[in-house]
Design an enzyme around this catalytic site. Structure first.
Site, PDB file in Angstrom:
ATOM      1  N   HIS A 100      -5.775  -8.230   2.351  1.00  0.00           N
ATOM      2  CA  HIS A 100      -6.339  -9.105   3.383  1.00  0.00           C
ATOM      3  C   HIS A 100      -7.335  -8.350   4.271  1.00  0.00           C
ATOM      4  CE1 HIS A 100      -4.071  -7.047   6.478  1.00  0.00           C
ATOM      5  NE2 HIS A 100      -3.078  -6.992   5.601  1.00  0.00           N
ATOM      6  N   GLU A 204       4.251  -8.649   2.825  1.00  0.00           N
ATOM      7  CA  GLU A 204       4.215  -7.247   3.227  1.00  0.00           C
ATOM      8  C   GLU A 204       5.639  -6.695   3.380  1.00  0.00           C
ATOM      9  OE1 GLU A 204       3.064  -4.560   2.992  1.00  0.00           O
ATOM     10  OE2 GLU A 204       1.609  -4.067   4.556  1.00  0.00           O
TER      11      GLU A 204
END
Ligand SMILES: *[C@@H]1O[C@H](CO)[C@@H](O)[C@H](O)[C@H]1NC(C)=O
Ligand SMILES: *[C@@H]1O[C@H](CO)[C@@H](O)[C@H](O)[C@H]1NC(C)=O
Ligand SMILES: *[C@@H]1O[C@H](CO)[C@@H](O)[C@H](O)[C@H]1NC(C)=O
Ligand SMILES: *[C@@H]1O[C@H](CO)[C@@H](O)[C@H](O)[C@H]1NC(C)=O
Ligand SMILES: *[C@@H]1O[C@H](CO)[C@@H](O)[C@H](O)[C@H]1NC(C)=O
Ligand SMILES: *[C@@H]1O[C@H](CO)[C@@H](O)[C@H](O)[C@H]1NC(C)=O
Length: 338
Positions: A100, A204
């Site tokens: 990202h 994550e």
């Protein structure tokens, strides 16, 4: 009758699951990111054709006798020939891992410094001017995703790179958003539309930091209504725990699980995964790739070989989350320099 068939199918599923497991490796010799001489911190995927090494392939003489095809076209033909001729026990995929773009949590860690971020600010939802719980992209992060978009547009147009056949993304907002900016509006083949599947386990490392706590399913759906969300995805985030961290051993195990889910259910060769630095790191380790730490907004393809091996997946015991270390008082604010 129906339930009997269902039961059989269920039993067959268990049998298949326990009789075999998948062993992954990275096929070396095709990408700069496989070489330990490549410096990840200065590597620029847009300056290197996604890291694809200039070379010939055994399929070139038939496919491109007059030297008219691009490097990506020739590589794609080579991979597809490999997939076609290989036994059923072996599968190949080229997975584009995208990190990202910069989120407000990344900016805050830079602003406060890592020690103060880890022990104090990361456990809060934000400060008086920024929110970083399930962080959104900063303007810089949006620009990084637009850069990825522009580079994909260039590669599709000039290199005739294969468009991904399937897309996956972490459920955290910064990845949902990065994938959207990167792939929306590209000239994609009609048979390969951008419809990502949101998968819980591509998230994550689950630290007690609020940036690793995902939003609820309704909010994800309402924010990105064209995305598919995997079956069984819970309304609320059941994995995140305040002030506790998932262990890296557990993360390694669940990263193997999500890879297995993809390889068992998806026959695509060209795949895109939008995820995070820690999670892509864990996946690369499961794939036997050299450590390669992605900058925010970067993308690397990885050429993956998956072999079915006899016997069940060796198990690793689940570990309890560990306590996050915190500081009780607010650390001093960064002082202006220069
Ligand atoms: C890099 O890889 C080569 C060959 O695979 C190996 O001989 C060498 O020791 C590696 N160097 C480092 C710094 O890891
Ligand atoms: C990689 O590049 C960074 C930034 O230029 C530099 O600080 C670092 O020493 C380099 N690492 C290696 C192993 O060369
Ligand atoms: C590959 O070749 C092209 C020219 O055909 C060149 O521009 C590019 O820099 C080369 N890339 C690498 C990674 O060597
Ligand atoms: C809040 O954090 C952001 C970083 O995300 C920083 O740019 C901003 O200056 C901080 N606000 C205050 C009032 O310290
Ligand atoms: C998705 O991307 C498109 C094109 O960049 C943009 O117009 C749209 O607002 C984005 N949607 C969200 C929810 O970010
Ligand atoms: C989902 O999250 C949104 C935004 O945080 C909130 O407004 C809404 O009440 C939540 N819904 C459920 C069912 O938790």
């Amino acid at each position: 009758m129906y339930s009997f068939i269902a039961l059989l199918t269920f039993a067959a599923g268990i049998f298949a699951a326990s009789a075999e497991h998948i062993v992954y490796s990275t096929v070396p010799g095709f990408f700069l990111q496989d070489l330990n001489t490549t410096n990840a911190s200065t590597f620029d995927y847009t300056a290197t054709n996604f890291g694809l090494i200039n070379r010939t392939y055994p399929t070139d003489s038939h496919f491109d006798p007059h030297g008219k095809k691009t490097q990506w076209q020739r590589f794609a033909r080579y991979v597809e020939a490999l997939v076609f001729h290989e036994s059923r026990k072996i599968d190949y995929k080229v997975i584009f891992f995208g990190r990202h773009g910069e989120g407000f949590h990344n900016a805050a860690e830079t602003y406060y410094g890592t020690p103060a971020w880890n022990c104090y600010w990361s456990e809060r939802d934000g400060n008086s001017t920024a929110i970083w719980a399930d962080a959104h992209l900063t303007p810089n992060g949006i620009a990084q995703a637009q850069r990825a978009h522009n580079f994909w547009a260039h590669e599709l147009d000039v290199q005739k790179i294969p468009a991904p056949q399937s897309y996956y993304t972490s459920p955290l907002y910064r990845c949902l958003s990065t994938a959207n900016i990167t792939f929306s509006g590209l000239k994609l083949p009609r048979s390969r539309p951008f419809v990502p599947l949101v998968k819980e386990l591509f998230r994550e490392s689950i630290s007690g930091h609020t940036c690793d706590r995902r939003s609820n399913k309704t909010y994800i759906h309402d924010s990105f209504p064209s995305y598919k969300i995997e079956k069984g995805f819970s309304e609320q985030d059941l994995l995140w725990k305040p002030l506790e961290d998932e262990t890296s051993v557990d993360q390694q195990v669940r990263s193997k699980i999500v890879l297995d889910q993809v390889f068992k259910s998806d026959r695509s060769t060209w795949v895109s995964v939008t995820s995070h630095s820690g999670e892509i790191g864990a996946i690369l380790a499961d794939l036997g790739h050299i450590p390669f730490s992605l900058n925010t907004g970067s993308v690397i393809p990885v050429f993956v070989k998956a072999e079915r091996a006899k016997g069940p997946q060796p198990t690793t015991a689940t570990q309890p989350y560990t306590a996050l270390s915190t500081c009780s008082t607010q650390p001093p604010l960064p002082t202006a320099t220069a």
